[in-house]
Design an enzyme around this catalytic site. Sequence first.
Site, PDB file in Angstrom:
ATOM      1  N   CYS A  80      33.919  26.427  11.162  1.00 31.99           N
ATOM      2  CA  CYS A  80      35.485  27.656  10.715  1.00 31.99           C
ATOM      3  C   CYS A  80      36.199  26.018  10.327  1.00 31.99           C
ATOM      4  O   CYS A  80      37.042  26.727   9.759  1.00 31.99           O
ATOM      5  CB  CYS A  80      35.317  26.933  12.925  1.00 31.99           C
ATOM      6  N   ALA A  81      36.183  24.862  10.130  1.00 28.34           N
ATOM      7  CA  ALA A  81      36.917  24.782   9.324  1.00 28.34           C
ATOM      8  C   ALA A  81      36.736  24.290   7.848  1.00 28.34           C
ATOM      9  O   ALA A  81      37.248  25.330   7.385  1.00 28.34           O
ATOM     10  CB  ALA A  81      36.672  22.427   9.747  1.00 28.34           C
TER      11      ALA A  81
END
Length: 174
Positions: A66-67
């Site tokens: 997600c990062a």
Amino acid sequence: MSRKGAITFKGNPMTLAGEAVEVGKPAPEFTLHSFGPEGLKAITLADVKGKPTILSVVPSVDTGVCATQTRTFNEKLGSYGDKINAYTVSVDLPFAMNRFCGAEGIENIQKASDYQTRSFGNNWGMLIEELMLLARGTYVLDADGTVVYGEVVPEATQEPNYDAAIAALDKCLG
């Protein structure tokens, strides 16, 4: 309606709540929240109409993939300026999203949280029932709010197709 086995998470079949969003149809309603200098504010579908919009949907900005997704879209969207709306959408608290984006220098994509009512997750068919997190995906809306591109990543631990989403966004800009 729920869609059993619509995606997997680490190989395990997961159920997505609601109906899948269809390309070519009006975007479903939603209410998301962001936190900024003016405090907590709501973001709705009406707020994004008028400009092409990209929605990068992630389970949680505090995880590796997600990062990476958030950083990648932030980098790829840097040249668009105010010609578009760009949001990272998750169920993370707005404060946690601010912390992450501040620490990472994320400036080209805004933060939008579905933590209060999960209206985005339910209305867009992106809420993973077993985890109460959003599935990974990307949507592009034209200036009228019609869905012109949509991807729900089949395995939640894999990245989306960045190039396809950017190409759809570019088509909206002419």
